[in-house]
Design an enzyme around this catalytic site. Structure first.
Site, PDB file in Angstrom:
ATOM      1  CD  GLU A  26      22.451 -12.977  23.696  1.00  0.00           C
ATOM      2  OE1 GLU A  26      24.094 -13.551  23.485  1.00  0.00           O
ATOM      3  OE2 GLU A  26      21.986 -12.834  23.113  1.00  0.00           O
ATOM      4  CG  ASP A 140      31.054 -10.328   9.458  1.00  0.00           C
ATOM      5  OD1 ASP A 140      30.743 -11.633  10.431  1.00  0.00           O
ATOM      6  OD2 ASP A 140      31.450 -10.268  10.544  1.00  0.00           O
ATOM      7  CE  LYS A 161      23.503  -8.053  17.381  1.00  0.00           C
ATOM      8  NZ  LYS A 161      24.487  -9.315  18.352  1.00  0.00           N
TER       9      LYS A 161
HETATM   10  N1  PSU Z   1      22.460  -9.007  20.953  1.00  0.00           N
HETATM   11  C1  PSU Z   1      22.945  -8.250  21.551  1.00  0.00           C
HETATM   12  N2  PSU Z   1      23.891  -8.101  22.465  1.00  0.00           N
HETATM   13  C2  PSU Z   1      24.842  -8.865  22.302  1.00  0.00           C
HETATM   14  C3  PSU Z   1      24.435  -9.956  21.224  1.00  0.00           C
HETATM   15  C4  PSU Z   1      22.964 -10.162  20.486  1.00  0.00           C
HETATM   16  O1  PSU Z   1      21.400  -7.552  22.291  1.00  0.00           O
HETATM   17  O2  PSU Z   1      26.157  -8.178  22.576  1.00  0.00           O
HETATM   18  C5  PSU Z   1      25.653 -10.954  21.002  1.00  0.00           C
HETATM   19  C6  PSU Z   1      24.350 -12.352  20.905  1.00  0.00           C
HETATM   20  O3  PSU Z   1      25.442 -13.193  21.728  1.00  0.00           O
HETATM   21  C7  PSU Z   1      24.744 -12.617  19.408  1.00  0.00           C
HETATM   22  C8  PSU Z   1      25.824 -11.957  18.825  1.00  0.00           C
HETATM   23  O4  PSU Z   1      25.129 -14.118  19.169  1.00  0.00           O
HETATM   24  O5  PSU Z   1      25.792 -10.610  19.875  1.00  0.00           O
HETATM   25  C9  PSU Z   1      26.303 -12.284  17.378  1.00  0.00           C
HETATM   26  O6  PSU Z   1      27.777 -11.633  16.810  1.00  0.00           O
HETATM   27  P1  PSU Z   1      28.666 -12.370  16.049  1.00  0.00           P
HETATM   28  O7  PSU Z   1      27.321 -11.472  14.652  1.00  0.00           O
HETATM   29  O8  PSU Z   1      30.054 -11.874  15.900  1.00  0.00           O
HETATM   30  O9  PSU Z   1      27.859 -13.006  15.377  1.00  0.00           O
HETATM   31 MN    MN Z   2      31.035 -12.036  12.728  1.00  0.00          MN
END
Ligand code: PSU
Ligand code: MN
Length: 309
Positions: A26, A140, A161
């Site tokens: 990604e 969320d 995470k």
């Molecule tokens: N994993 C990491 N760092 C990141 C992300 C994932 O170690 O920055 C990013 C990925 O692109 C994931 C996004 O899809 O964070 C999730 O964001 P949200 O919670 O807004 O969906």
């Molecule tokens: Mn979100």
């Protein structure tokens, strides 16, 4: 099933045509997940590790209205330098960015979409998005989870995470039928931590037996994705108490600062890097590298299985 909006680099395209292993990467991790210049260094190091493990890396992004599988060195540098100025593009953003000739960095969700269109089955990242703490009020829930439910790509990561509600994230994955595999562990890893209090669906200890699960899922016509959760190396893992403590501090600061929506994940990761004096950054980079290596090994094993079918 290629799309008229997709450009696959010659190297990636040749590898796919020859049935060789390819691993998608990604680009939100480059633009929003890590600071300059370690974002660019990490992007190159990860690609190199994938090559050393016998696979071809395919970093994805949206550039001037085109979906890309396989970026040039110059494109990776531009994304790295622009940082959070680049639009963080998830599933909902692809149509308008394409139609307006815009650019964006791809999240787990949009990388899965591009990988599936290109015919890439394995994807390595750091951690997926999930159900946020307090989602009962905020609603969320990352679009990454819906994507895992519907798009046939296996995502190798170090678990959701730590900023998320892991219990609700697992419930969501269960409801949508996403297979969760622990690599060398019975417990769900939690990004900076080697384990959480929750169990995975099954444990596998080598790439071949993970590849067999991918093949079983997709041969059955079940479609959708799988999550391969690979715990961070012991030498880089944070202590649970330390992680929880810096996490509560960062969460409180985030609420005070009024951060919301898609800005939450990058904001928290950046703040955690600062509060920990760089420790979470080192851990983050280490786990991405380890996931890239494992994804390349699984991709190789999966290609060998497909050949003998
Ligand atoms: N994993 C990491 N760092 C990141 C992300 C994932 O170690 O920055 C990013 C990925 O692109 C994931 C996004 O899809 O964070 C999730 O964001 P949200 O919670 O807004 O969906
Ligand atoms: Mn979100």
């Amino acid at each position: 099933m290629h799309s008229q909006y997709l450009d696959i680099s010659p190297e990636v395209s040749n590898a796919l045509a020859a049935g060789q292993p390819v691993v998608a990467l990604e680009s939100t991790i480059i633009s929003h997940g890590l600071p300059w210049p370690v974002n660019m260094e990490t992007a190159h190091a990860v690609a190199q590790l994938i090559r050393e493990a016998g696979a071809i890396p395919a970093t994805t992004a949206l550039i001037n209205g085109r979906m890309k599988a396989g970026l040039s060195t110059a494109e990776i540098e531009a994304l790295s330098r622009n940082g959070q100025q680049t639009c963080k593009a998830s599933r909902r953003d692809l149509p308008w960015l394409i139609a307006t000739g815009g650019s964006g960095s791809t999240t787990v969700a949009s990388t899965m979409i591009i990988a599936a269109l290109a015919g890439i089955r394995l994807f390595a990242t750091g951690g997926i998005g999930g159900v946020h703490r307090g989602a009962q009020q905020t609603f969320d829930i990352s679009a990454d989870l819906q994507e895992l439910a519907r798009t046939p790509v296996a995502v190798v990561c170090s678990g959701p995470k730590i900023i998320l509600d892991l219990s609700l994230t697992l419930e969501y994955l269960e409801t949508y039928g996403v297979t969760v595999i622990g690599y060398g562990t019975d417990r769900l890893p939690a990004f900076y931590l080697r384990e959480s209090a929750f169990n995975v669906d099954c444990r596998r200890d080598n790439p071949e037996s993970v590849a067999a699960i991918l093949q079983a899922r997709w041969s059955l016509g079940l479609d959708g994705g799988l999550l391969v959760a690979n715990p961070v190396d012991e030498s880089l893992a944070l202590a649970t108490d330390d992680a929880e403590q810096i996490m509560s501090q960062a969460m409180q600061e985030m609420i005070d600062a009024g951060v919301s929506g898609k800005a939450i994940t990058p904001w928290l990761l950046t703040r955690l890097h600062e509060i920990s004096g760089g420790e979470t950054l080192t851990t983050n980079i280490g786990l991405i590298k380890s996931n890239a290596r494992l994804a390349a090994e699984i991709a190789q094993a999966f290609c060998e299985l497909s050949e003998t079918r």
